[in-house]
Write a protein that holds these residues in place. Structure first.
Motif, PDB file in Angstrom:
ATOM      1  N   VAL A 154      -5.307 -16.293 -12.192  1.00  0.00           N
ATOM      2  CA  VAL A 154      -4.639 -16.340 -10.893  1.00  0.00           C
ATOM      3  C   VAL A 154      -3.245 -15.717 -10.982  1.00  0.00           C
ATOM      4  CG1 VAL A 154      -3.654 -17.906  -9.164  1.00  0.00           C
ATOM      5  CG2 VAL A 154      -5.964 -18.293 -10.027  1.00  0.00           C
ATOM      6  N   SER A 155      -2.552 -15.950 -12.092  1.00  0.00           N
ATOM      7  CA  SER A 155      -1.228 -15.346 -12.270  1.00  0.00           C
ATOM      8  C   SER A 155      -1.318 -13.830 -12.326  1.00  0.00           C
ATOM      9  CB  SER A 155      -0.585 -15.883 -13.557  1.00  0.00           C
ATOM     10  OG  SER A 155      -0.394 -17.285 -13.491  1.00  0.00           O
ATOM     11  N   LEU A 156      -2.290 -13.321 -13.064  1.00  0.00           N
ATOM     12  CA  LEU A 156      -2.497 -11.868 -13.118  1.00  0.00           C
ATOM     13  C   LEU A 156      -2.871 -11.321 -11.744  1.00  0.00           C
ATOM     14  CD1 LEU A 156      -4.418 -11.563 -16.503  1.00  0.00           C
ATOM     15  CD2 LEU A 156      -2.025 -10.974 -16.054  1.00  0.00           C
ATOM     16  N   THR A 157      -3.659 -12.099 -11.001  1.00  0.00           N
ATOM     17  CA  THR A 157      -4.030 -11.688  -9.642  1.00  0.00           C
ATOM     18  C   THR A 157      -2.797 -11.597  -8.754  1.00  0.00           C
ATOM     19  OG1 THR A 157      -6.215 -12.703  -9.855  1.00  0.00           O
ATOM     20  CG2 THR A 157      -5.402 -12.300  -7.627  1.00  0.00           C
ATOM     21  N   GLY A 158      -1.900 -12.598  -8.855  1.00  0.00           N
ATOM     22  CA  GLY A 158      -0.667 -12.563  -8.067  1.00  0.00           C
ATOM     23  C   GLY A 158       0.201 -11.373  -8.413  1.00  0.00           C
ATOM     24  N   LEU A 159       0.292 -11.059  -9.703  1.00  0.00           N
ATOM     25  CA  LEU A 159       1.072  -9.892 -10.115  1.00  0.00           C
ATOM     26  C   LEU A 159       0.465  -8.607  -9.571  1.00  0.00           C
ATOM     27  CD1 LEU A 159       1.900 -10.784 -13.845  1.00  0.00           C
ATOM     28  CD2 LEU A 159       3.467 -10.769 -11.893  1.00  0.00           C
ATOM     29  N   ALA A 160      -0.863  -8.537  -9.559  1.00  0.00           N
ATOM     30  CA  ALA A 160      -1.531  -7.363  -9.009  1.00  0.00           C
ATOM     31  C   ALA A 160      -1.236  -7.213  -7.523  1.00  0.00           C
ATOM     32  CB  ALA A 160      -3.038  -7.460  -9.237  1.00  0.00           C
ATOM     33  N   GLY A 161      -1.265  -8.330  -6.784  1.00  0.00           N
ATOM     34  CA  GLY A 161      -0.953  -8.275  -5.361  1.00  0.00           C
ATOM     35  C   GLY A 161       0.484  -7.864  -5.108  1.00  0.00           C
ATOM     36  N   PHE A 162       1.417  -8.421  -5.911  1.00  0.00           N
ATOM     37  CA  PHE A 162       2.824  -8.047  -5.772  1.00  0.00           C
ATOM     38  C   PHE A 162       3.033  -6.572  -6.077  1.00  0.00           C
ATOM     39  CE2 PHE A 162       7.069  -7.461  -7.580  1.00  0.00           C
ATOM     40  CZ  PHE A 162       7.865  -7.988  -6.571  1.00  0.00           C
ATOM     41  N   GLY A 163       2.394  -6.088  -7.136  1.00  0.00           N
ATOM     42  CA  GLY A 163       2.513  -4.677  -7.486  1.00  0.00           C
ATOM     43  C   GLY A 163       1.936  -3.771  -6.410  1.00  0.00           C
ATOM     44  N   ALA A 164       0.799  -4.189  -5.835  1.00  0.00           N
ATOM     45  CA  ALA A 164       0.202  -3.387  -4.768  1.00  0.00           C
ATOM     46  C   ALA A 164       1.114  -3.324  -3.553  1.00  0.00           C
ATOM     47  CB  ALA A 164      -1.162  -3.967  -4.384  1.00  0.00           C
ATOM     48  N   SER A 165       1.740  -4.462  -3.214  1.00  0.00           N
ATOM     49  CA  SER A 165       2.656  -4.480  -2.077  1.00  0.00           C
ATOM     50  C   SER A 165       3.866  -3.590  -2.332  1.00  0.00           C
ATOM     51  CB  SER A 165       3.102  -5.921  -1.798  1.00  0.00           C
ATOM     52  OG  SER A 165       4.026  -5.970  -0.728  1.00  0.00           O
ATOM     53  N   ALA A 166       4.409  -3.661  -3.556  1.00  0.00           N
ATOM     54  CA  ALA A 166       5.556  -2.823  -3.891  1.00  0.00           C
ATOM     55  C   ALA A 166       5.191  -1.346  -3.840  1.00  0.00           C
ATOM     56  CB  ALA A 166       6.081  -3.191  -5.271  1.00  0.00           C
ATOM     57  N   ALA A 167       3.993  -1.017  -4.320  1.00  0.00           N
ATOM     58  CA  ALA A 167       3.562   0.381  -4.296  1.00  0.00           C
ATOM     59  C   ALA A 167       3.375   0.882  -2.868  1.00  0.00           C
ATOM     60  CB  ALA A 167       2.253   0.531  -5.077  1.00  0.00           C
ATOM     61  N   MET A 168       2.799   0.054  -2.014  1.00  0.00           N
ATOM     62  CA  MET A 168       2.617   0.458  -0.614  1.00  0.00           C
ATOM     63  C   MET A 168       3.938   0.578   0.112  1.00  0.00           C
ATOM     64  SD  MET A 168      -0.886  -1.471   0.613  1.00  0.00           S
ATOM     65  CE  MET A 168      -0.600  -3.028  -0.213  1.00  0.00           C
ATOM     66  N   LEU A 169       4.908  -0.290  -0.242  1.00  0.00           N
ATOM     67  CA  LEU A 169       6.242  -0.177   0.356  1.00  0.00           C
ATOM     68  C   LEU A 169       6.886   1.140  -0.045  1.00  0.00           C
ATOM     69  CD1 LEU A 169       8.599  -1.358   1.948  1.00  0.00           C
ATOM     70  CD2 LEU A 169       9.327  -2.551  -0.149  1.00  0.00           C
ATOM     71  N   ALA A 170       6.739   1.498  -1.307  1.00  0.00           N
ATOM     72  CA  ALA A 170       7.285   2.773  -1.773  1.00  0.00           C
ATOM     73  C   ALA A 170       6.579   3.951  -1.121  1.00  0.00           C
ATOM     74  CB  ALA A 170       7.158   2.866  -3.300  1.00  0.00           C
ATOM     75  N   ALA A 171       5.315   3.749  -0.738  1.00  0.00           N
ATOM     76  CA  ALA A 171       4.560   4.819  -0.095  1.00  0.00           C
ATOM     77  C   ALA A 171       4.859   4.934   1.390  1.00  0.00           C
ATOM     78  CB  ALA A 171       3.061   4.598  -0.298  1.00  0.00           C
ATOM     79  N   GLY A 172       5.673   4.017   1.923  1.00  0.00           N
ATOM     80  CA  GLY A 172       6.090   4.127   3.313  1.00  0.00           C
ATOM     81  C   GLY A 172       5.421   3.170   4.275  1.00  0.00           C
ATOM     82  N   ILE A 173       4.650   2.209   3.759  1.00  0.00           N
ATOM     83  CA  ILE A 173       4.030   1.209   4.644  1.00  0.00           C
ATOM     84  C   ILE A 173       5.038   0.088   4.855  1.00  0.00           C
ATOM     85  CG2 ILE A 173       2.082  -0.356   4.968  1.00  0.00           C
ATOM     86  CD1 ILE A 173       0.439   1.400   3.179  1.00  0.00           C
ATOM     87  N   ASP A 174       5.785   0.154   5.954  1.00  0.00           N
ATOM     88  CA  ASP A 174       6.881  -0.783   6.194  1.00  0.00           C
ATOM     89  C   ASP A 174       6.450  -2.045   6.945  1.00  0.00           C
ATOM     90  OD1 ASP A 174       8.556   1.028   4.958  1.00  0.00           O
ATOM     91  OD2 ASP A 174       9.202   1.967   6.836  1.00  0.00           O
ATOM     92  N   THR A 175       5.313  -2.006   7.607  1.00  0.00           N
ATOM     93  CA  THR A 175       4.861  -3.167   8.368  1.00  0.00           C
ATOM     94  C   THR A 175       4.430  -4.264   7.410  1.00  0.00           C
ATOM     95  OG1 THR A 175       4.091  -1.704  10.136  1.00  0.00           O
ATOM     96  CG2 THR A 175       3.275  -3.978  10.142  1.00  0.00           C
ATOM     97  N   MET A 176       5.158  -5.359   7.404  1.00  0.00           N
ATOM     98  CA  MET A 176       4.917  -6.393   6.408  1.00  0.00           C
ATOM     99  C   MET A 176       3.542  -7.044   6.564  1.00  0.00           C
ATOM    100  SD  MET A 176       8.760  -8.048   6.483  1.00  0.00           S
ATOM    101  CE  MET A 176       8.367  -9.451   5.449  1.00  0.00           C
TER     102      MET A 176
END
Length: 246
Positions: A37-59
């Motif tokens: 579950v911890s690894l899953t949470g890190l994956a979700g956080f990383g995916a969100s950070a990557a999408m933010l960097a890609a320009g997806i600003d809608t939270m």
């Protein structure tokens, strides 16, 4: 001549109970699930950070997509756990299992190598006149949220954290039965439980989805709703950190 006794037949429920007891006795399934579950949470956080960097600003959108990525990673981690752990339970397979299929199935599980053993707040709102509120609701629903007391922001963040924590704890607590079910289904699919009395053998992922899909869906709705609410209050913010620190 006495009739030849019918070989003992086991059910999926008894096989699951046997493996669950073995997991609780000799391993640490909840600790293992905590790691997953911890690894899953890190994956979700990383995916969100990557999408933010890609320009997806809608939270709301970004958080929902990140939860989808995290769930895929979670299922992949379950598959890795199954590959690494199934070989440790081959001795529980009935002795008269088909030799040819048993050998092939055992080889398919041993390919992974090793094991995974580790053994209320209040808010002051100026309602104004009734007509003003009605106009605000009719013209801009988000305007009502935007006029809410900023003290509600920490409450939203707290509720978000508690929701994620409760859903994670549910999955962690149910780890013994989940692991046991996917192990039985994995061994059955490999042809190792020849005497198991089931009509339609199911893929191990069916049990995984039944046990975990609802918590993930509820968590996705929670995080997406929280993202929508926070961005309605702070339209310029693109992340939880920006909302809290603004």
């Amino acid at each position: 001549m006495l009739p030849h006794p019918e070989p003992h037949r086991i059910t999926r429920a008894s096989a699951v109970a046997t493996i669950r007891a073995r997991l609780l006795r000799e391993g640490f399934p909840r600790i293992q699930m905590f790691i997953l579950v911890s690894l899953t949470g890190l994956a979700g956080f990383g995916a969100s950070a990557a999408m933010l960097a890609a320009g997806i600003d809608t939270m709301a959108l970004r958080y929902a997509l990140a939860m989808g990525v995290a769930y895929i990673v979670f299922l992949l981690l379950l598959w890795i756990w199954l590959r690494a752990s199934a070989a440790d339970f081959l001795e529980l397979v009935p002795a008269d299992a088909n030799a040819g299929q048993g050998a092939a199935g055992a080889a398919s599980f041993r390919g992974g190598g090793g094991s995974f053993d580790g053994g209320g707040a209040s808010a002051n709102v100026d309602f104004g006149t009734g007509d003003g509120v009605a106009d605000a609701v009719g013209d801009k629903p988000l305007g009502i949220v935007g006029h809410a007391d900023e003290g509600a922001i920490p409450l939203v963040v707290l509720l978000l954290a508690l929701g994620i924590a409760f859903s994670s704890l549910f999955v962690i607590w149910s780890a013994p039965i989940l692991f046991a079910e996917i192990l039985v289904d994995g061994l059955l699919a490999a042809g190792l439980y020849r005497r198991l009395r089931v009509l339609d053998p199911q893929h191990w992922m069916v049990a995984a989805l039944k046990r975990t899909m609802v918590p993930f869906i509820l968590t996705t709705i929670l995080v997406a709703g929280a993202g929508w609410g926070m961005q309605a209050v702070a339209p310029e913010a693109r992340s939880v950190g920006e909302v809290v620190l603004r």
